[in-house]
Design a protein around this motif. Structure first.
Motif, PDB file in Angstrom:
ATOM      1  N   TYR A  72      -6.638   1.542   5.482  1.00  0.00           N
ATOM      2  CA  TYR A  72      -5.741   0.416   5.203  1.00  0.00           C
ATOM      3  C   TYR A  72      -5.188   0.525   3.787  1.00  0.00           C
ATOM      4  O   TYR A  72      -5.946   0.671   2.818  1.00  0.00           O
ATOM      5  CB  TYR A  72      -6.496  -0.900   5.376  1.00  0.00           C
ATOM      6  N   VAL A  73      -3.865   0.458   3.682  1.00  0.00           N
ATOM      7  CA  VAL A  73      -3.182   0.483   2.389  1.00  0.00           C
ATOM      8  C   VAL A  73      -2.381  -0.813   2.269  1.00  0.00           C
ATOM      9  O   VAL A  73      -1.297  -0.932   2.847  1.00  0.00           O
ATOM     10  CB  VAL A  73      -2.252   1.705   2.265  1.00  0.00           C
ATOM     11  N   PRO A  74      -2.890  -1.820   1.547  1.00  0.00           N
ATOM     12  CA  PRO A  74      -2.169  -3.092   1.463  1.00  0.00           C
ATOM     13  C   PRO A  74      -0.936  -3.049   0.565  1.00  0.00           C
ATOM     14  O   PRO A  74      -0.054  -3.893   0.689  1.00  0.00           O
ATOM     15  CB  PRO A  74      -3.225  -4.055   0.900  1.00  0.00           C
ATOM     16  N   GLN A  75      -0.863  -2.074  -0.347  1.00  0.00           N
ATOM     17  CA  GLN A  75       0.273  -1.977  -1.260  1.00  0.00           C
ATOM     18  C   GLN A  75       0.700  -0.514  -1.362  1.00  0.00           C
ATOM     19  O   GLN A  75       0.300   0.211  -2.268  1.00  0.00           O
ATOM     20  CB  GLN A  75      -0.091  -2.532  -2.648  1.00  0.00           C
ATOM     21  N   GLY A  76       1.530  -0.107  -0.422  1.00  0.00           N
ATOM     22  CA  GLY A  76       1.991   1.269  -0.411  1.00  0.00           C
ATOM     23  C   GLY A  76       2.855   1.621  -1.604  1.00  0.00           C
ATOM     24  O   GLY A  76       2.946   2.797  -1.992  1.00  0.00           O
ATOM     25  N   LYS A  77       3.479   0.631  -2.219  1.00  0.00           N
ATOM     26  CA  LYS A  77       4.338   0.903  -3.374  1.00  0.00           C
ATOM     27  C   LYS A  77       3.540   1.442  -4.550  1.00  0.00           C
ATOM     28  O   LYS A  77       4.072   2.167  -5.389  1.00  0.00           O
ATOM     29  CB  LYS A  77       5.089  -0.370  -3.770  1.00  0.00           C
ATOM     30  N   ASP A  78       2.249   1.092  -4.627  1.00  0.00           N
ATOM     31  CA  ASP A  78       1.428   1.577  -5.730  1.00  0.00           C
ATOM     32  C   ASP A  78       1.257   3.091  -5.689  1.00  0.00           C
ATOM     33  O   ASP A  78       0.909   3.698  -6.708  1.00  0.00           O
ATOM     34  CB  ASP A  78       0.047   0.907  -5.690  1.00  0.00           C
ATOM     35  N   TRP A  79       1.474   3.698  -4.533  1.00  0.00           N
ATOM     36  CA  TRP A  79       1.349   5.161  -4.441  1.00  0.00           C
ATOM     37  C   TRP A  79       2.441   5.869  -5.233  1.00  0.00           C
ATOM     38  O   TRP A  79       2.273   7.031  -5.606  1.00  0.00           O
ATOM     39  CB  TRP A  79       1.422   5.599  -2.980  1.00  0.00           C
ATOM     40  N   SER A  80       3.552   5.217  -5.467  1.00  0.00           N
ATOM     41  CA  SER A  80       4.682   5.862  -6.131  1.00  0.00           C
ATOM     42  C   SER A  80       5.061   5.192  -7.449  1.00  0.00           C
ATOM     43  O   SER A  80       6.134   5.461  -7.983  1.00  0.00           O
ATOM     44  CB  SER A  80       5.913   5.856  -5.200  1.00  0.00           C
ATOM     45  N   HIS A  81       4.178   4.343  -7.967  1.00  0.00           N
ATOM     46  CA  HIS A  81       4.466   3.648  -9.216  1.00  0.00           C
ATOM     47  C   HIS A  81       3.208   3.593 -10.086  1.00  0.00           C
ATOM     48  O   HIS A  81       2.126   3.268  -9.592  1.00  0.00           O
ATOM     49  CB  HIS A  81       4.968   2.224  -8.953  1.00  0.00           C
ATOM     50  N   GLY A  82       3.373   3.907 -11.356  1.00  0.00           N
ATOM     51  CA  GLY A  82       2.288   3.798 -12.310  1.00  0.00           C
ATOM     52  C   GLY A  82       1.441   5.050 -12.411  1.00  0.00           C
ATOM     53  O   GLY A  82       1.394   5.880 -11.499  1.00  0.00           O
ATOM     54  N   GLY A  83       0.753   5.199 -13.556  1.00  0.00           N
ATOM     55  CA  GLY A  83      -0.161   6.306 -13.740  1.00  0.00           C
ATOM     56  C   GLY A  83       0.524   7.603 -14.144  1.00  0.00           C
ATOM     57  O   GLY A  83       1.710   7.643 -14.476  1.00  0.00           O
ATOM     58  N   PHE A  84      -0.248   8.679 -14.123  1.00  0.00           N
ATOM     59  CA  PHE A  84       0.253  10.007 -14.472  1.00  0.00           C
ATOM     60  C   PHE A  84       0.778  10.734 -13.226  1.00  0.00           C
ATOM     61  O   PHE A  84       0.374  10.429 -12.109  1.00  0.00           O
ATOM     62  CB  PHE A  84      -0.862  10.850 -15.102  1.00  0.00           C
ATOM     63  N   PHE A  85       1.661  11.687 -13.470  1.00  0.00           N
ATOM     64  CA  PHE A  85       2.096  12.559 -12.382  1.00  0.00           C
ATOM     65  C   PHE A  85       2.282  13.970 -12.936  1.00  0.00           C
ATOM     66  O   PHE A  85       2.711  14.151 -14.073  1.00  0.00           O
ATOM     67  CB  PHE A  85       3.392  12.056 -11.730  1.00  0.00           C
ATOM     68  N   TYR A  86       1.873  14.935 -12.114  1.00  0.00           N
ATOM     69  CA  TYR A  86       1.934  16.345 -12.519  1.00  0.00           C
ATOM     70  C   TYR A  86       2.492  17.170 -11.365  1.00  0.00           C
ATOM     71  O   TYR A  86       2.225  16.873 -10.199  1.00  0.00           O
ATOM     72  CB  TYR A  86       0.538  16.869 -12.881  1.00  0.00           C
ATOM     73  N   ARG A  87       3.218  18.216 -11.715  1.00  0.00           N
ATOM     74  CA  ARG A  87       3.736  19.103 -10.680  1.00  0.00           C
ATOM     75  C   ARG A  87       2.608  19.995 -10.165  1.00  0.00           C
ATOM     76  O   ARG A  87       1.879  20.613 -10.940  1.00  0.00           O
ATOM     77  CB  ARG A  87       4.880  19.971 -11.216  1.00  0.00           C
ATOM     78  N   ASN A  88       2.474  20.028  -8.838  1.00  0.00           N
ATOM     79  CA  ASN A  88       1.465  20.855  -8.209  1.00  0.00           C
ATOM     80  C   ASN A  88       2.003  22.274  -8.074  1.00  0.00           C
ATOM     81  O   ASN A  88       3.041  22.500  -7.440  1.00  0.00           O
ATOM     82  CB  ASN A  88       1.098  20.283  -6.829  1.00  0.00           C
TER      83      ASN A  88
ATOM     84  N   ILE B  30      -4.535   9.313 -10.563  1.00  0.00           N
ATOM     85  CA  ILE B  30      -5.074   7.967 -10.740  1.00  0.00           C
ATOM     86  C   ILE B  30      -4.987   7.194  -9.427  1.00  0.00           C
ATOM     87  O   ILE B  30      -5.948   6.527  -9.005  1.00  0.00           O
ATOM     88  CB  ILE B  30      -4.322   7.231 -11.866  1.00  0.00           C
ATOM     89  N   GLN B  31      -3.847   7.256  -8.756  1.00  0.00           N
ATOM     90  CA  GLN B  31      -3.725   6.601  -7.459  1.00  0.00           C
ATOM     91  C   GLN B  31      -4.681   7.206  -6.451  1.00  0.00           C
ATOM     92  O   GLN B  31      -5.248   6.494  -5.620  1.00  0.00           O
ATOM     93  CB  GLN B  31      -2.283   6.707  -6.942  1.00  0.00           C
ATOM     94  N   ALA B  32      -4.884   8.511  -6.503  1.00  0.00           N
ATOM     95  CA  ALA B  32      -5.768   9.172  -5.544  1.00  0.00           C
ATOM     96  C   ALA B  32      -7.196   8.664  -5.672  1.00  0.00           C
ATOM     97  O   ALA B  32      -7.863   8.391  -4.668  1.00  0.00           O
ATOM     98  CB  ALA B  32      -5.717  10.682  -5.751  1.00  0.00           C
ATOM     99  N   ALA B  33      -7.693   8.523  -6.897  1.00  0.00           N
ATOM    100  CA  ALA B  33      -9.057   8.030  -7.099  1.00  0.00           C
ATOM    101  C   ALA B  33      -9.206   6.604  -6.582  1.00  0.00           C
ATOM    102  O   ALA B  33     -10.219   6.255  -5.955  1.00  0.00           O
ATOM    103  CB  ALA B  33      -9.421   8.107  -8.574  1.00  0.00           C
ATOM    104  N   LYS B  34      -8.202   5.776  -6.799  1.00  0.00           N
ATOM    105  CA  LYS B  34      -8.277   4.397  -6.312  1.00  0.00           C
ATOM    106  C   LYS B  34      -8.236   4.337  -4.793  1.00  0.00           C
ATOM    107  O   LYS B  34      -8.928   3.529  -4.166  1.00  0.00           O
ATOM    108  CB  LYS B  34      -7.137   3.561  -6.896  1.00  0.00           C
ATOM    109  N   ILE B  35      -7.428   5.195  -4.175  1.00  0.00           N
ATOM    110  CA  ILE B  35      -7.358   5.228  -2.711  1.00  0.00           C
ATOM    111  C   ILE B  35      -8.717   5.578  -2.123  1.00  0.00           C
ATOM    112  O   ILE B  35      -9.180   4.951  -1.156  1.00  0.00           O
ATOM    113  CB  ILE B  35      -6.288   6.248  -2.270  1.00  0.00           C
ATOM    114  N   LEU B  36      -9.380   6.556  -2.704  1.00  0.00           N
ATOM    115  CA  LEU B  36     -10.694   6.958  -2.206  1.00  0.00           C
ATOM    116  C   LEU B  36     -11.732   5.858  -2.409  1.00  0.00           C
ATOM    117  O   LEU B  36     -12.560   5.597  -1.530  1.00  0.00           O
ATOM    118  CB  LEU B  36     -11.131   8.241  -2.911  1.00  0.00           C
ATOM    119  N   GLN B  37     -11.680   5.195  -3.546  1.00  0.00           N
ATOM    120  CA  GLN B  37     -12.612   4.102  -3.796  1.00  0.00           C
ATOM    121  C   GLN B  37     -12.388   2.942  -2.831  1.00  0.00           C
ATOM    122  O   GLN B  37     -13.346   2.357  -2.317  1.00  0.00           O
ATOM    123  CB  GLN B  37     -12.468   3.631  -5.241  1.00  0.00           C
ATOM    124  N   ASP B  38     -11.126   2.613  -2.566  1.00  0.00           N
ATOM    125  CA  ASP B  38     -10.831   1.524  -1.626  1.00  0.00           C
ATOM    126  C   ASP B  38     -11.279   1.873  -0.215  1.00  0.00           C
ATOM    127  O   ASP B  38     -11.787   1.011   0.517  1.00  0.00           O
ATOM    128  CB  ASP B  38      -9.330   1.222  -1.640  1.00  0.00           C
TER     129      ASP B  38
END
Length: 480
Positions: free
Chosen positions: A240-256, A266-274
């Motif tokens: 369950y993802v109650p706020q999908g917008k958080d996946w594309s807003h805030g935190g750091f981003f790096y090119r893979n 940062i979003q990935a760690a929160k998703i796993l914790q939730d």
């Protein structure tokens, strides 16, 4: 026009009074918008007493607008998120007198007992509440009844978070009850037919992938939360993802460097914790089925890991062990989230449901920008984010439902969405007349509407003025 004339006269009178004897006859008033006269405020209040909203935490005279209802600017449109705060008018100066900006506070009169047979009566004398611990027992003849849970019970079933519209409804009605609508039962029965072979044999028109669309404030997010609540009481594994917008807003981003996408650790760690909050016990029983090395990326603010490019999951590991690896090591968090998507699609012991709110935010640009030249940047689309790229597609055999949230203001999307089946979109309706009648009876029960002022003519006016918009009905109910 008469109302505006009264407001203009009140503004002139207020200016003259504030100026006192120090302003000459020919002097120009420099004050801004004046407060509406007391007579207008008393007309709108209609003899109701308003006090501090429960749980506000600040006195009524504080700057916070939590728990308050503010009359809308007749020339403006308020957002769903702004409904909890201010409805500010856009005028000022001499023209500001046209703006209706009267503020009220929610009632905190003592509530009647939690359950009172004399008060818990809906339309036609039917019971207003249904006493059950799950949404599974509801049939169509039981629709339009409220189910009452405590806030702790809601948070226990949905620890990832509750929709903002649901929390606002709970706050203003002072009760954590939701109405079971026929449109929700259609959504629930669709996925029930997929899992239950007996039902599937009778009807074969079930959809494994659904995109909930519809007008603003029609209840899409609340229906999705209720669906997750039902699925978990049935023993399903729900992502369950109650706020999908958080996946594309805030935190750091790096090119893979492996796939030319962008990682957001940062979003990935929160998703796993939730995901662990409700499903921890079940995940400890599900073994990993993919043992390929997980690529490492940049950690949040720590760069690349030296001396290692991948991490391996030993045989015998469970999905719980996989998630713990992503939580513990920031470099592996994004890769673990992507691997988890593949692992969940292979689970056969228990039904798996992906429920994504604010799903439309994955089809527009993120807030990240990639430098192109010294003076220019390129906006990064959400599909270029590694995790969104892994979870957005619906061209698979997994059960998945995504709900659009028009309050996120991502713009209008085309009818045919990429990576989404053409028949997946389902229009979610606003309140029907029968549902609106039940809602108004519930508001009367919760003292948003005074019982002595309630009538069929008045609740129908609310319904037709709002066109079935749930948040607008709740706002208009205070003026009966």
């Amino acid at each position: 026009m008469l109302l505006r004339s009264l407001l203009r006269r009140a503004a002139v009178a207020a200016t003259a009074t504030a100026a006192g004897g120090g302003v000459g006859v020919g002097a120009r008033a420099t004050t801004g918008r004046a407060d509406p006269p007391a007579a207008l405020a008393s007309l709108l209040v209609a003899s109701r007493s308003y006090a501090k909203a429960k749980g506000g935490g600040k006195p009524a005279g504080a700057t916070s607008n939590r728990g308050k209802v503010r009359a809308k600017d007749p020339r403006g449109v308020a957002s769903e998120e702004g409904a909890a705060g201010e409805f500010e008018g856009g005028g000022g100066g001499a023209g500001g007198g046209d703006d209706l900006d009267v503020e009220f506070e929610l009632p905190t009169d003592p509530m009647p007992p939690t359950y009172d047979p004399a008060l818990d009566v809906g339309p036609g004398g039917r019971p207003l509440f249904a006493f059950t611990d799950t949404f599974a027992s509801f049939s169509r003849r039981d629709a339009n009844a409220y189910v009452d849970f405590t806030l702790d019970e809601w948070k226990a079933m949905l620890p990832e978070g509750l929709p903002a519209g649901m929390m606002k409804e709970f706050q203003e009605t002072r009760r954590c009850a939701v109405m079971v609508r026929e449109s929700f039962l259609d959504l629930r029965d669709n996925f029930r037919r997929i899992v239950d072979p007996a039902i599937a044999a009778k009807r074969k028109d079930a959809k494994r992938q659904i995109v909930l669309d519809g007008p603003r404030s029609c209840g899409k997010s609340i229906a999705l939360a209720m669906l997750v609540h039902w699925a978990r009481t049935e023993g399903w594994l729900v992502f369950y993802v109650p706020q999908g917008k958080d996946w594309s807003h805030g935190g750091f981003f790096y090119r893979n460097t492996y796939n030319d996408l962008f990682d957001t650790p940062i979003q990935a760690a929160k998703i796993l914790q939730d995901f662990l909050k409700y499903n921890e016990n079940r995940l400890q029983q599900l073994p990993c089925q993919i043992f390929e090395p997980i690529p490492l990326g940049e950690g949040a603010g720590v760069g690349m890991m030296k001396g290692a490019d991948t991490v391996e999951m030993p045989e015998g590991s469970t999905l719980y062990d996989l998630i713990q690896t992503g939580i513990t090591h920031s470099h592996a968090s994004v890769g673990v989230v992507v691997r988890l998507r593949k692992e969940l699609s292979l689970v056969k012991d228990v039904p798996v449901l992906f429920a994504i709110d604010q799903y439309n935010s994955w089809f527009t640009f993120s807030e990240f920008q990639e430098p192109v030249t010294v003076r220019s940047c390129r906006p990064i689309h959400a599909k270029e984010l590694t995790m969104v790229n892994a979870y957005r597609p619906m061209l698979h055999n997994d059960m998945m439902v995504g709900a659009f949230s028009h309050s996120t203001a991502v713009g209008k999307l085309r009818q045919d969405l990429p990576d989404v089946p053409s028949d997946a979109r389902v229009m979610f309706p606003r309140y029907t007349v029968n549902e609106a009648e039940t809602v108004c009876h519930y508001y009367m029960r919760q003292k948003i509407i005074k019982r002595e002022n309630f009538s069929e003519e008045k609740w129908k006016k609310i319904y037709y003025l709002s066109n079935g918009n749930g948040s607008e009905m709740r706002w208009l109910a205070a003026f009966i």
